[in-house]
Design an enzyme around this catalytic site. Structure first.
Site, PDB file in Angstrom:
ATOM      1  N   GLU A 266      -1.325   3.782  22.074  1.00  0.00           N
ATOM      2  CA  GLU A 266      -2.081   3.403  20.870  1.00  0.00           C
ATOM      3  C   GLU A 266      -1.557   1.756  20.323  1.00  0.00           C
ATOM      4  OE1 GLU A 266       1.073   6.140  18.940  1.00  0.00           O
ATOM      5  OE2 GLU A 266      -0.120   6.072  20.775  1.00  0.00           O
TER       6      GLU A 266
ATOM      7  N   GLU B 246      11.449  -6.225  -6.729  1.00  0.00           N
ATOM      8  CA  GLU B 246      11.592  -6.277  -5.445  1.00  0.00           C
ATOM      9  C   GLU B 246      11.278  -7.547  -4.559  1.00  0.00           C
ATOM     10  OE1 GLU B 246      10.013  -3.576  -6.771  1.00  0.00           O
ATOM     11  OE2 GLU B 246      10.927  -1.677  -6.433  1.00  0.00           O
TER      12      GLU B 246
ATOM     13  N   LYS C 187     -15.321 -19.974 -12.915  1.00  0.00           N
ATOM     14  CA  LYS C 187     -14.355 -19.667 -13.999  1.00  0.00           C
ATOM     15  C   LYS C 187     -13.006 -19.106 -13.446  1.00  0.00           C
ATOM     16  CE  LYS C 187     -13.993 -16.142 -17.925  1.00  0.00           C
ATOM     17  NZ  LYS C 187     -14.585 -14.932 -18.163  1.00  0.00           N
TER      18      LYS C 187
ATOM     19  N   TYR D 105       4.495   9.706   5.364  1.00  0.00           N
ATOM     20  CA  TYR D 105       3.703   9.875   4.082  1.00  0.00           C
ATOM     21  C   TYR D 105       4.101   8.827   3.216  1.00  0.00           C
ATOM     22  CZ  TYR D 105       2.274  14.549   5.358  1.00  0.00           C
ATOM     23  OH  TYR D 105       1.479  15.730   5.977  1.00  0.00           O
TER      24      TYR D 105
ATOM     25  N   HIS E 215       3.693   5.388  23.788  1.00  0.00           N
ATOM     26  CA  HIS E 215       2.515   5.374  22.905  1.00  0.00           C
ATOM     27  C   HIS E 215       1.625   4.661  23.265  1.00  0.00           C
ATOM     28  CE1 HIS E 215       4.463   7.893  19.303  1.00  0.00           C
ATOM     29  NE2 HIS E 215       5.585   7.509  20.210  1.00  0.00           N
TER      30      HIS E 215
ATOM     31  N   CYS F 210       3.337  11.374  23.506  1.00  0.00           N
ATOM     32  CA  CYS F 210       4.900  11.421  22.877  1.00  0.00           C
ATOM     33  C   CYS F 210       5.157  12.945  22.674  1.00  0.00           C
ATOM     34  CB  CYS F 210       5.023  10.832  21.750  1.00  0.00           C
ATOM     35  SG  CYS F 210       6.937  10.411  21.555  1.00  0.00           S
TER      36      CYS F 210
ATOM     37  N   PRO G 187      -7.544 -10.250 -15.078  1.00  0.00           N
ATOM     38  CA  PRO G 187      -6.286  -9.732 -14.175  1.00  0.00           C
ATOM     39  C   PRO G 187      -6.038 -10.705 -13.259  1.00  0.00           C
ATOM     40  CG  PRO G 187      -8.038  -7.985 -14.685  1.00  0.00           C
ATOM     41  CD  PRO G 187      -8.619  -9.044 -14.975  1.00  0.00           C
TER      42      PRO G 187
END
Length: 536
Positions: free
Chosen positions: A510, A155, A229, A59, A508, A382, A196
């Site tokens: 993938e 950082e 621009k 997450y 794994h 796995c 920006p």
């Protein structure tokens, strides 16, 4: 520190907001340069203080990608590998945490001879050392380095300072800076706003880095007046302002970038031969993705389904297998333990991926049981393989308390247990079985058929393994152990006899799938799903 040879260095930074797709820009450019005949490697610099993402929750930072040599890295390395079709290594990912760890180790040994350890030169020198190593270890013509985060982040300042200093070592003629920014669209004004981007570039220039190319992300077409621009206010050639619109598929982006001239600008910048790229194969692949002849729906039953990036390599691997079979695969994600098992009936295939911890284990086991009992093509990866063994032990062998010692150290039926070499290890980071290991497959197995080989090597990331005490019992009851480590010690692949496709692996797969070379286990799974819905 002087650079040998004539390696070219391209640094990709981001401004205004995060998640603009710097990694995809870097990957696309890498593909275009490779198609021109140049050797390319790509690396990611992450400003966070973790040594690597190995101990992070998905997450937090999405999936942890594992390289052949066992480095746990940022998920962007997966994009790099898929786009440039090169196996990357530990030298392709660097974090602030790793930099600091190395410096502290040196300081504790007394390597700095009593001197004060500072950001400049010690931190920046360590960062530059990694830039140099990436080129030397691969012999690349181009080293493309993506700097994580957004310009202005505290950082990332040491990394920006390091790539500024790198001009002195490599020579300005051997460096290109690419800045990726957002062009927001104000609905009330009915126009795109460049301010920006201007501010972001000025911040970057204030740190001593002047971009040679600006890639602008926008959800609306960017006309030439906008580019002009940006060119004027950011002191950059008009042709070096490249727009990057959203695409249906990530794999379209190199083709778009080629039309917009990104690689042409880079070759011109370095005064290099701009060979005509061979993109026919890539174009055909994208065309297959956009114009499938068939469609089907599969499901991934996992723990982290709220964040697609947690399973990004699995998602991409499924799509690779699909469009190479002229099939659009719609992928649903169900949260393990929070779904109606009967809902699985609408899917042509079920996949249970890896993970850690006991949350959602019951749901994964239920999904596996449903796939096994209803002859639905199943792929376990796995932890998915481990839970396939637990499900079989509980519901076929009758061991109702069967589980893994990861979840219950005192279980009386530990069909999955801690690997011997993991005993006594307390540190969590970088201590698992990591990287590529060989595996030998049985001649008559489904796995051997789809691989077209009995000797393979795949990437691992786990601490627990199948308990060999139960090997004979499993095989007698119908679960074949078809893949083993060369010494016969570790179970790598299991299959169910007389099933449409029930394959589960400890590794794994993938991580090794490519858009133009899908992984055999995913291809076999999708083929079986197609047969299932066609009633063959």
């Amino acid at each position: 520190m002087k650079v040998k040879g004539n390696t070219k260095y391209i640094f990709v930074t981001g401004g205004v907001v995060s998640s603009l797709g710097k990694g995809i820009v870097a990957s696309s450019l890498g593909r275009l340069l490779k198609e021109r005949g140049y050797k390319v490697t790509i690396q990611k610099f992450d400003p966070y203080l973790n040594v690597d993402p190995g101990t992070m929750s998905p997450y937090q930072h999405g999936e942890v990608f594992v390289t052949e040599d066992g480095a746990e890295t940022d998920l962007d390395l997966g994009h790099y590998e898929r786009f440039i079709n090169e196996n990357l290594t530990q030298y392709n990912n660097l974090t602030s945490g790793r930099v600091m760890s190395r410096i502290i180790e040196k300081e504790r040994r007394g390597d700095f001879l009593g001197g004060t350890v500072q950001t400049v030169p010690h931190v920046t020198d360590e960062i530059k050392r990694n830039i140099k190593l990436a080129g030397e270890k691969t012999g690349a013509d181009f080293v493309i380095t993506e700097i994580g985060g957004t310009i202005g982040d505290i950082e990332s300042d040491p990394f920006i300072e390091a790539i500024r200093q790198w001009k002195r070592e490599a020579g300005r003629e051997n460096i290109a800076y690419i800045h990726v920014t957002l062009l927001p669209y104000l609905k009330a004004a009915g126009e795109l706003k460049t301010k920006p981007t201007q501010h972001s570039v000025k911040t970057l220039q204030g740190l001593g880095v002047a971009p040679d190319v600006i890639v602008v992300r926008s959800e609306h077409p960017v006309d030439q007046n906008i580019k002009k621009k940006i060119s004027i206010f950011c002191d950059i050639d008009e042709e070096a302002v490249i727009e990057s619109e959203d695409a249906k598929s990530l794999y379209e982006i190199p083709l778009t970038m080629e039309k917009l001239g990104l690689a042409d600008v880079i070759c011109k910048h370095f005064n290099l031969e701009n060979k005509k790229p061979s993109l026919e194969g890539w174009s055909k692949m994208v065309d297959k993705f956009k114009h499938p002849k068939k469609s089907l729906k599969v499901v991934v039953v996992g723990k982290y389904v709220e964040l697609k990036d947690a399973y990004i390599s699995i998602h991409e691997s499924i799509e690779h297998a699909g469009f190479n079979l002229d099939t659009k695969v719609e992928i649903d994600y169900l949260k393990a333990g929070d779904f109606d098992v009967k809902s699985l009936s609408k899917y042509a295939g079920i996949l249970v991926p890896g993970g850690f911890g006991d949350r959602g284990i019951g749901g994964k086991i239920d999904a596996i049981q449903y796939a096994r009992e209803n002859n639905i093509p199943f792929l376990g990866i796995c932890l998915g393989m481990q839970m396939a063994c637990v499900e079989f032990a509980r519901n076929v062998l009758g061991y109702k308390d069967a589980t893994s010692t990861e979840f219950d150290k005192d279980t009386k039926t530990p069909v999955i247990s801690l690997m011997e070499e993991q005993e006594g290890i307390e540190d969590m980071g970088g201590t698992m079985r990591l990287g590529a290991y060989p595996c030998v497959l049985k001649d008559d197995s489904i796995a051997a058929q789809v691989y077209g080989n009995t000797e393979i090597a795949e990437r691992h990331r786990h601490r627990y393994e199948f308990n060999n005490t139960y090997r004979e019992e499993f095989e007698k009851a119908g679960m074949d152990i078809v893949g083993l480590s060369p010494n016969g010690k570790y179970v790598e692949v299991v299959e169910i006899k007389n099933h449409s496709y029930f394959v589960a692996c400890q590794y794994h797969p993938e991580f090794k799938s490519r858009p133009n070379r899908p992984h055999p286990l995913f291809t076999g799974w999708i083929k079986a799903a197609i047969k299932k819905i066609e009633g063959k």
